[in-house]
Design a protein around this motif. Structure first.
Motif, PDB file in Angstrom:
ATOM      1  N   GLN A 146       0.840  -1.211   0.000  1.00  0.00           N
ATOM      2  CA  GLN A 146       0.000   0.000   0.000  1.00  0.00           C
ATOM      3  C   GLN A 146       0.871   1.256   0.000  1.00  0.00           C
ATOM      4  N   THR A 147       1.885   1.249   0.869  1.00  0.00           N
ATOM      5  CA  THR A 147       2.746   2.426   0.991  1.00  0.00           C
ATOM      6  C   THR A 147       3.495   2.683  -0.311  1.00  0.00           C
ATOM      7  N   THR A 148       4.001   1.616  -0.942  1.00  0.00           N
ATOM      8  CA  THR A 148       4.776   1.807  -2.172  1.00  0.00           C
ATOM      9  C   THR A 148       3.875   2.326  -3.298  1.00  0.00           C
ATOM     10  N   TYR A 149       2.664   1.782  -3.417  1.00  0.00           N
ATOM     11  CA  TYR A 149       1.720   2.318  -4.414  1.00  0.00           C
ATOM     12  C   TYR A 149       1.367   3.775  -4.096  1.00  0.00           C
ATOM     13  N   ARG A 150       1.214   4.065  -2.787  1.00  0.00           N
ATOM     14  CA  ARG A 150       0.879   5.451  -2.405  1.00  0.00           C
ATOM     15  C   ARG A 150       2.003   6.412  -2.800  1.00  0.00           C
ATOM     16  N   GLN A 151       3.242   5.945  -2.637  1.00  0.00           N
ATOM     17  CA  GLN A 151       4.382   6.781  -3.048  1.00  0.00           C
ATOM     18  C   GLN A 151       4.332   7.030  -4.559  1.00  0.00           C
ATOM     19  N   ALA A 152       3.945   5.986  -5.302  1.00  0.00           N
ATOM     20  CA  ALA A 152       3.804   6.142  -6.759  1.00  0.00           C
ATOM     21  C   ALA A 152       2.736   7.190  -7.065  1.00  0.00           C
ATOM     22  N   LYS A 153       1.579   7.026  -6.414  1.00  0.00           N
ATOM     23  CA  LYS A 153       0.460   7.953  -6.672  1.00  0.00           C
ATOM     24  C   LYS A 153       0.810   9.383  -6.293  1.00  0.00           C
ATOM     25  N   HIS A 154       1.554   9.514  -5.206  1.00  0.00           N
ATOM     26  CA  HIS A 154       1.908  10.844  -4.710  1.00  0.00           C
ATOM     27  C   HIS A 154       2.621  11.656  -5.786  1.00  0.00           C
ATOM     28  N   ARG A 155       3.522  10.994  -6.535  1.00  0.00           N
ATOM     29  CA  ARG A 155       4.232  11.703  -7.613  1.00  0.00           C
ATOM     30  C   ARG A 155       3.257  12.228  -8.645  1.00  0.00           C
ATOM     31  N   LEU A 156       2.199  11.475  -8.863  1.00  0.00           N
ATOM     32  CA  LEU A 156       1.234  11.878  -9.892  1.00  0.00           C
ATOM     33  C   LEU A 156       0.346  13.028  -9.437  1.00  0.00           C
ATOM     34  N   THR A 157       0.075  13.059  -8.133  1.00  0.00           N
ATOM     35  CA  THR A 157      -0.814  14.130  -7.654  1.00  0.00           C
ATOM     36  C   THR A 157      -0.162  15.493  -7.875  1.00  0.00           C
ATOM     37  N   GLN A 158       1.156  15.497  -8.024  1.00  0.00           N
ATOM     38  CA  GLN A 158       1.840  16.766  -8.273  1.00  0.00           C
ATOM     39  C   GLN A 158       1.627  17.259  -9.706  1.00  0.00           C
ATOM     40  N   SER A 159       1.083  16.407 -10.559  1.00  0.00           N
ATOM     41  CA  SER A 159       0.859  16.809 -11.945  1.00  0.00           C
ATOM     42  C   SER A 159      -0.606  16.692 -12.357  1.00  0.00           C
ATOM     43  N   LEU A 160      -1.499  16.849 -11.400  1.00  0.00           N
ATOM     44  CA  LEU A 160      -2.930  16.853 -11.724  1.00  0.00           C
ATOM     45  C   LEU A 160      -3.260  18.105 -12.538  1.00  0.00           C
ATOM     46  N   PRO A 161      -4.265  18.135 -13.401  1.00  0.00           N
ATOM     47  CA  PRO A 161      -5.228  17.060 -13.650  1.00  0.00           C
ATOM     48  C   PRO A 161      -4.772  16.058 -14.710  1.00  0.00           C
ATOM     49  N   ALA A 162      -3.640  16.301 -15.381  1.00  0.00           N
ATOM     50  CA  ALA A 162      -3.247  15.429 -16.502  1.00  0.00           C
ATOM     51  C   ALA A 162      -3.169  13.959 -16.083  1.00  0.00           C
ATOM     52  N   THR A 163      -2.779  13.728 -14.848  1.00  0.00           N
ATOM     53  CA  THR A 163      -2.484  12.356 -14.417  1.00  0.00           C
ATOM     54  C   THR A 163      -3.664  11.656 -13.702  1.00  0.00           C
ATOM     55  N   GLN A 164      -4.842  12.273 -13.768  1.00  0.00           N
ATOM     56  CA  GLN A 164      -5.994  11.738 -13.033  1.00  0.00           C
ATOM     57  C   GLN A 164      -6.247  10.247 -13.312  1.00  0.00           C
ATOM     58  N   GLU A 165      -6.243   9.883 -14.590  1.00  0.00           N
ATOM     59  CA  GLU A 165      -6.568   8.488 -14.931  1.00  0.00           C
ATOM     60  C   GLU A 165      -5.496   7.511 -14.455  1.00  0.00           C
ATOM     61  N   LEU A 166      -4.238   7.957 -14.527  1.00  0.00           N
ATOM     62  CA  LEU A 166      -3.155   7.102 -14.024  1.00  0.00           C
ATOM     63  C   LEU A 166      -3.297   6.880 -12.522  1.00  0.00           C
ATOM     64  N   ILE A 167      -3.750   7.921 -11.837  1.00  0.00           N
ATOM     65  CA  ILE A 167      -3.967   7.790 -10.387  1.00  0.00           C
ATOM     66  C   ILE A 167      -5.071   6.763 -10.117  1.00  0.00           C
ATOM     67  N   GLU A 168      -6.147   6.855 -10.875  1.00  0.00           N
ATOM     68  CA  GLU A 168      -7.260   5.909 -10.685  1.00  0.00           C
ATOM     69  C   GLU A 168      -6.816   4.482 -10.991  1.00  0.00           C
ATOM     70  N   PHE A 169      -6.010   4.348 -12.021  1.00  0.00           N
ATOM     71  CA  PHE A 169      -5.518   3.025 -12.415  1.00  0.00           C
ATOM     72  C   PHE A 169      -4.652   2.434 -11.290  1.00  0.00           C
ATOM     73  N   THR A 170      -3.789   3.255 -10.739  1.00  0.00           N
ATOM     74  CA  THR A 170      -2.919   2.801  -9.647  1.00  0.00           C
ATOM     75  C   THR A 170      -3.762   2.408  -8.432  1.00  0.00           C
ATOM     76  N   GLN A 171      -4.746   3.255  -8.132  1.00  0.00           N
ATOM     77  CA  GLN A 171      -5.635   2.983  -7.013  1.00  0.00           C
ATOM     78  C   GLN A 171      -6.329   1.635  -7.204  1.00  0.00           C
ATOM     79  N   TYR A 172      -6.745   1.389  -8.431  1.00  0.00           N
ATOM     80  CA  TYR A 172      -7.431   0.141  -8.753  1.00  0.00           C
ATOM     81  C   TYR A 172      -6.524  -1.069  -8.508  1.00  0.00           C
ATOM     82  N   LEU A 173      -5.248  -0.901  -8.876  1.00  0.00           N
ATOM     83  CA  LEU A 173      -4.315  -2.028  -8.756  1.00  0.00           C
ATOM     84  C   LEU A 173      -3.962  -2.370  -7.320  1.00  0.00           C
ATOM     85  N   ILE A 174      -4.074  -1.379  -6.450  1.00  0.00           N
ATOM     86  CA  ILE A 174      -3.748  -1.633  -5.041  1.00  0.00           C
ATOM     87  C   ILE A 174      -4.576  -2.809  -4.520  1.00  0.00           C
ATOM     88  N   GLN A 175      -5.805  -2.911  -5.026  1.00  0.00           N
ATOM     89  CA  GLN A 175      -6.673  -3.975  -4.524  1.00  0.00           C
ATOM     90  C   GLN A 175      -6.653  -5.243  -5.361  1.00  0.00           C
TER      91      GLN A 175
END
Ligand code: IPE
Ligand code: IPE
Ligand code: MG
Ligand code: MG
Ligand code: MG
Length: 294
Positions: A262-291
């Protein structure tokens, strides 16, 4: 296995892989059937999806990425065929079906892998909508990540060093990054090659995302090998333990390991939140994979 809203991208690459196979003129029917068997088997197509989602974040037409998406999936398919061979992980089940050497024979499996690797470079270098420089750069990225400096060393070290007790977290991290992480990083990088005018901050964040994502993905692969189910994984649960292979499962208790993923995926997502909104879908995809349990 359902990937919900990313199904259109999976279908996109599946369609392209079908067309690609149909376009080939392969004199050996057995070899061709084996390539088809593996390439069209129901994989998650995570790498092509990542390439397309990165392309979307960078605002480039997806057609420009079709060839490289197929190329990376061919490369990945080859790596799985060889990974399952008796001389490597000796696995009989892959994507819910007999692995290539079980469905055919070892020699055919080795050759199908060889052919798919060559096909990956052909696809990269024959992309119709890219400049010669872009295709060249993509081919270099692919060869660096999958050759002796990347995946193949990771696979070699996986076989040499993970069977004894002297392995360490540092070594495991290095092996995971080489055998799995670098190809994920390449998925991001090739999309960036297709977008020469992309903002630098965005490309930096995307690259940092890829590093964490690839690591999280392989740690999760280890987790699922131990705690997942054969039916949903499409590969035999408990394979690592059976092979006496040390993984993250040997270093962390189940709950701790879950936390680490969870933490490692969160670190991945965190990098993307710095480039919103372009990265919104990548964030959702990563979130999906966590589960994921597949
Ligand atoms: C499995 O990859 C091998 C690893 C590098 C972890 P995937 O989990 O992406 O396998 P498929 O393509 O969905 O079968
Ligand atoms: C495979 O790692 C990495 C590559 C194929 C390069 P694993 O051996 O853990 O993958 P699975 O579990 O067999 O899919
Ligand atoms: Mg392996
Ligand atoms: Mg394996
Ligand atoms: Mg595994």
């Amino acid at each position: 296995m359902i990937l919900e809203k990313w199904d259109t991208l999976r279908e996109r690459v599946d369609g392209r892989l079908n067309v690609l196979l149909e376009s080939l003129n392969v004199p050996s029917e057995r070899l061709y059937t084996a390539m088809q068997y593996v390439l069209l088997s129901p994989g998650k197509r995570m790498r092509p999806v990542l390439i397309y989602l990165t392309g979307k974040a960078l605002g480039i037409p997806l057609q420009q990425l079709d060839n490289i998406a197929c190329a990376v999936e061919c490369m990945h398919a080859y790596s799985l065929i060889h990974d399952d061979l008796p001389a490597m992980d000796d696995d009989d089940l892959r994507r819910g079906k007999p692995s290539c050497h079980r469905a055919f024979d070892e020699a055919t499996a080795i050759l199908a892998g060889d052919a798919l690797q060559a096909l990956a470079f052909q696809q990269t270098l024959q992309a119709p909508l890219l400049s010669a420089e872009q295709k060249n750069n993509m081919a270099i990225l692919l060869s660096l990540s999958c050759g002796a400096e990347g995946m193949v060393s990771g696979q070699s070290m996986d076989l040499l060093y993970l069977e004894n007790d002297t392995f360490s977290l540092k070594l495991l991290e290095q092996i995971h990054s080489l055998k799995t992480g670098v190809l994920f990083e390449t998925c991001i990088r090739v999309a960036i090659v297709a977008a020469p005018n992309a903002p630098e901050a965005l490309t930096i964040n995307l690259n940092a995302f890829a590093k964490y994502f690839g690591l999280a993905f392989q740690i999760q692969d280890d987790y699922l090998d131990a705690y997942g189910e054969t039916k949903s994984l499409g590969k035999k649960q408990g394979s690592d333990e059976k092979q006496g292979k040390k993984t993250y499962v040997n270093l962390y208790a189940q709950e701790e390991l879950n936390e680490l993923i969870q933490t490692t995926y969160r670190q991945a997502k965190h990098r993307l939140t710095q480039s919103l909104p372009a990265t919104q879908e990548l964030i959702e995809f990563t979130q999906y994979l966590i589960q994921r349990n597949f």
